[in-house]
Design a protein around this motif. Structure first.
Motif, PDB file in Angstrom:
ATOM      1  N   ASP A   1      33.029  43.519  23.662  1.00  0.00           N
ATOM      2  CA  ASP A   1      32.517  42.737  24.791  1.00  0.00           C
ATOM      3  C   ASP A   1      33.408  41.524  25.044  1.00  0.00           C
ATOM      4  N   LEU A   2      33.494  41.106  26.298  1.00  0.00           N
ATOM      5  CA  LEU A   2      34.328  39.971  26.687  1.00  0.00           C
ATOM      6  C   LEU A   2      33.441  38.810  27.133  1.00  0.00           C
ATOM      7  N   ASP A   3      33.819  37.607  26.732  1.00  0.00           N
ATOM      8  CA  ASP A   3      33.066  36.412  27.098  1.00  0.00           C
ATOM      9  C   ASP A   3      33.861  35.578  28.093  1.00  0.00           C
ATOM     10  N   GLY A   4      33.235  35.241  29.211  1.00  0.00           N
ATOM     11  CA  GLY A   4      33.847  34.323  30.156  1.00  0.00           C
ATOM     12  C   GLY A   4      34.704  35.024  31.193  1.00  0.00           C
ATOM     13  N   LEU A   5      34.697  34.462  32.402  1.00  0.00           N
ATOM     14  CA  LEU A   5      35.473  35.033  33.499  1.00  0.00           C
ATOM     15  C   LEU A   5      36.973  34.964  33.232  1.00  0.00           C
ATOM     16  N   GLY A   6      37.400  34.004  32.402  1.00  0.00           N
ATOM     17  CA  GLY A   6      38.821  33.890  32.079  1.00  0.00           C
ATOM     18  C   GLY A   6      39.374  35.124  31.416  1.00  0.00           C
ATOM     19  N   PHE A   7      38.514  35.893  30.724  1.00  0.00           N
ATOM     20  CA  PHE A   7      38.917  37.162  30.123  1.00  0.00           C
ATOM     21  C   PHE A   7      38.544  38.341  31.021  1.00  0.00           C
ATOM     22  N   ARG A   8      37.369  38.270  31.614  1.00  0.00           N
ATOM     23  CA  ARG A   8      36.842  39.424  32.329  1.00  0.00           C
ATOM     24  C   ARG A   8      37.589  39.720  33.633  1.00  0.00           C
ATOM     25  N   VAL A   9      37.980  38.671  34.366  1.00  0.00           N
ATOM     26  CA  VAL A   9      38.696  38.905  35.627  1.00  0.00           C
ATOM     27  C   VAL A   9      40.049  39.573  35.394  1.00  0.00           C
ATOM     28  N   PRO A  10      40.895  39.063  34.467  1.00  0.00           N
ATOM     29  CA  PRO A  10      42.169  39.764  34.216  1.00  0.00           C
ATOM     30  C   PRO A  10      41.975  41.201  33.738  1.00  0.00           C
ATOM     31  N   VAL A  11      40.953  41.429  32.923  1.00  0.00           N
ATOM     32  CA  VAL A  11      40.696  42.794  32.444  1.00  0.00           C
ATOM     33  C   VAL A  11      40.267  43.692  33.600  1.00  0.00           C
ATOM     34  N   MET A  12      39.484  43.166  34.519  1.00  0.00           N
ATOM     35  CA  MET A  12      39.103  43.937  35.705  1.00  0.00           C
ATOM     36  C   MET A  12      40.339  44.324  36.513  1.00  0.00           C
ATOM     37  N   VAL A  13      41.217  43.362  36.762  1.00  0.00           N
ATOM     38  CA  VAL A  13      42.436  43.633  37.536  1.00  0.00           C
ATOM     39  C   VAL A  13      43.310  44.637  36.794  1.00  0.00           C
TER      40      VAL A  13
ATOM     41  N   SER B   1      38.814  53.050  33.104  1.00  0.00           N
ATOM     42  CA  SER B   1      37.380  53.012  33.413  1.00  0.00           C
ATOM     43  C   SER B   1      36.634  52.200  32.359  1.00  0.00           C
ATOM     44  N   ALA B   2      37.049  52.342  31.106  1.00  0.00           N
ATOM     45  CA  ALA B   2      36.419  51.574  30.032  1.00  0.00           C
ATOM     46  C   ALA B   2      36.666  50.080  30.194  1.00  0.00           C
ATOM     47  N   LEU B   3      37.859  49.703  30.632  1.00  0.00           N
ATOM     48  CA  LEU B   3      38.162  48.285  30.857  1.00  0.00           C
ATOM     49  C   LEU B   3      37.272  47.701  31.951  1.00  0.00           C
ATOM     50  N   LEU B   4      37.005  48.491  32.982  1.00  0.00           N
ATOM     51  CA  LEU B   4      36.106  48.026  34.039  1.00  0.00           C
ATOM     52  C   LEU B   4      34.684  47.837  33.507  1.00  0.00           C
ATOM     53  N   VAL B   5      34.285  48.694  32.590  1.00  0.00           N
ATOM     54  CA  VAL B   5      32.965  48.522  31.956  1.00  0.00           C
ATOM     55  C   VAL B   5      32.917  47.211  31.185  1.00  0.00           C
ATOM     56  N   ARG B   6      33.955  46.939  30.392  1.00  0.00           N
ATOM     57  CA  ARG B   6      33.989  45.719  29.589  1.00  0.00           C
ATOM     58  C   ARG B   6      34.097  44.465  30.457  1.00  0.00           C
ATOM     59  N   ALA B   7      34.733  44.571  31.615  1.00  0.00           N
ATOM     60  CA  ALA B   7      34.860  43.414  32.500  1.00  0.00           C
ATOM     61  C   ALA B   7      33.505  42.991  33.090  1.00  0.00           C
TER      62      ALA B   7
ATOM     63  N   LEU C   1      27.249  47.150  40.085  1.00  0.00           N
ATOM     64  CA  LEU C   1      28.008  46.901  41.308  1.00  0.00           C
ATOM     65  C   LEU C   1      28.477  45.451  41.304  1.00  0.00           C
ATOM     66  N   GLY C   2      29.634  45.193  41.919  1.00  0.00           N
ATOM     67  CA  GLY C   2      30.111  43.822  41.958  1.00  0.00           C
ATOM     68  C   GLY C   2      31.460  43.715  42.614  1.00  0.00           C
ATOM     69  N   ALA C   3      32.143  42.614  42.332  1.00  0.00           N
ATOM     70  CA  ALA C   3      33.460  42.374  42.925  1.00  0.00           C
ATOM     71  C   ALA C   3      34.445  43.465  42.534  1.00  0.00           C
ATOM     72  N   GLY C   4      34.326  43.979  41.323  1.00  0.00           N
ATOM     73  CA  GLY C   4      35.223  45.042  40.868  1.00  0.00           C
ATOM     74  C   GLY C   4      35.078  46.304  41.692  1.00  0.00           C
ATOM     75  N   THR C   5      33.847  46.600  42.119  1.00  0.00           N
ATOM     76  CA  THR C   5      33.604  47.786  42.951  1.00  0.00           C
ATOM     77  C   THR C   5      34.307  47.646  44.295  1.00  0.00           C
ATOM     78  N   VAL C   6      34.186  46.473  44.895  1.00  0.00           N
ATOM     79  CA  VAL C   6      34.807  46.222  46.200  1.00  0.00           C
ATOM     80  C   VAL C   6      36.331  46.228  46.071  1.00  0.00           C
ATOM     81  N   LEU C   7      36.850  45.513  45.063  1.00  0.00           N
ATOM     82  CA  LEU C   7      38.301  45.451  44.881  1.00  0.00           C
ATOM     83  C   LEU C   7      38.884  46.828  44.586  1.00  0.00           C
ATOM     84  N   TYR C   8      38.171  47.625  43.800  1.00  0.00           N
ATOM     85  CA  TYR C   8      38.619  48.988  43.515  1.00  0.00           C
ATOM     86  C   TYR C   8      38.706  49.801  44.802  1.00  0.00           C
ATOM     87  N   ALA C   9      37.663  49.717  45.620  1.00  0.00           N
ATOM     88  CA  ALA C   9      37.634  50.486  46.870  1.00  0.00           C
ATOM     89  C   ALA C   9      38.796  50.115  47.782  1.00  0.00           C
ATOM     90  N   LEU C  10      39.152  48.825  47.815  1.00  0.00           N
ATOM     91  CA  LEU C  10      40.227  48.370  48.685  1.00  0.00           C
ATOM     92  C   LEU C  10      41.614  48.681  48.126  1.00  0.00           C
TER      93      LEU C  10
END
Length: 239
Positions: free
Chosen positions: A104-116, A30-36, A176-185
């Motif tokens: 905190d994470l900077d840039g989608l290059g870090f945030r997307v992998p952390v979200m996944v 859950s913390a990783l999703l916050v940081r993403a 809310l965002g892509a992470g919310t949708v991806l998590y739900a699926l």
């Protein structure tokens, strides 16, 4: 007799390890999703919104909400287990601990992998702590209790709760965002997969009971679908 007792002790130890490792990983995920910063799971949206409103850490908010939800079990006549009470505290503490370590994470290059990673780790954590069979989390117990009292389907009750939680959290400033949708699926298939991976065999001998006071229930065989109408002491999905 001694060998049977030894097996039972080993089995209980493994279940306890699974429980607390699973709950700790759940808080970390859950913390990783916050940081993403790409969207949180439904209850995470509410926790973050309340944290923004009150200035309290999101982990402490999670503990407070878990305790409040647990109080709602009383009129629903739900019986908590060791896993239920542990869920309230361990997840929130692990979440704040992980946030203190991961900045905190900077840039989608870090945030997307952390979200996944956060979503997959959440599925692993779910499989671990539910397969330990020490009782559902407070939020799962609320769902199954309302299902039993109202006669509505699990799907309808869960959807209604999570829609209310997400909307409230979003209005309070939750993410809310892509992470919310991806998590739900993804969380349903991930949880089902890891539940099979971490399912524990029953110890030898009849009449074995679990620490929650409920009869021990064997894990479903591989290939079976999710149970539509669980007993009050069994969890469906995380939280």
């Amino acid at each position: 007799m001694a060998r049977t007792t030894g097996r039972s002790t080993t089995h209980l130890t493994r279940r306890l390890v699974q429980l607390y490792v699973g709950l700790t990983l759940y808080g970390a995920s859950s913390a990783l999703l916050v940081r993403a910063e790409l969207g949180l799971e439904p209850w995470g949206v509410l926790h973050q919104g309340l944290a923004e409103l009150t200035g309290i850490s999101i982990g402490v908010v999670s503990i407070i909400i878990g305790a409040v939800v647990l109080l709602l079990w009383i009129p629903l006549r739900q019986r908590p287990g060791l896993g239920t009470v542990s869920n309230v505290f361990v997840v929130g503490l692990a979440m704040d601990g992980t946030l203190a370590v991961v900045g905190d994470l900077d840039g989608l290059g870090f945030r997307v992998p952390v979200m996944v990673l956060g979503i997959v780790l959440n599925g692993v954590a779910t499989g671990l702590y539910i397969a330990a069979r020490f009782g559902p989390g407070p939020r799962d117990g609320l769902m199954t209790g309302l299902h039993r009292v109202t006669g509505r389907s699990i799907r309808l009750v869960r959807t209604a709760i999570e829609v209310a939680v997400v909307v409230t959290g979003f209005l309070l400033g939750g993410s809310l965002g892509a992470g919310t949708v991806l998590y739900a699926l993804a969380i349903g298939p991930l949880a089902q997969f890891f539940l099979r991976i971490f399912a524990l065999p029953e110890p030898a001998g009849p009449g074995v009971t679990v620490a929650s006071g409920e009869p021990s229930t064997p894990a479903p065989p591989a290939g079976s679908g999710p149970v539509a109408d669980p007993a009050s002491g069994q969890a469906i999905l995380p939280q």
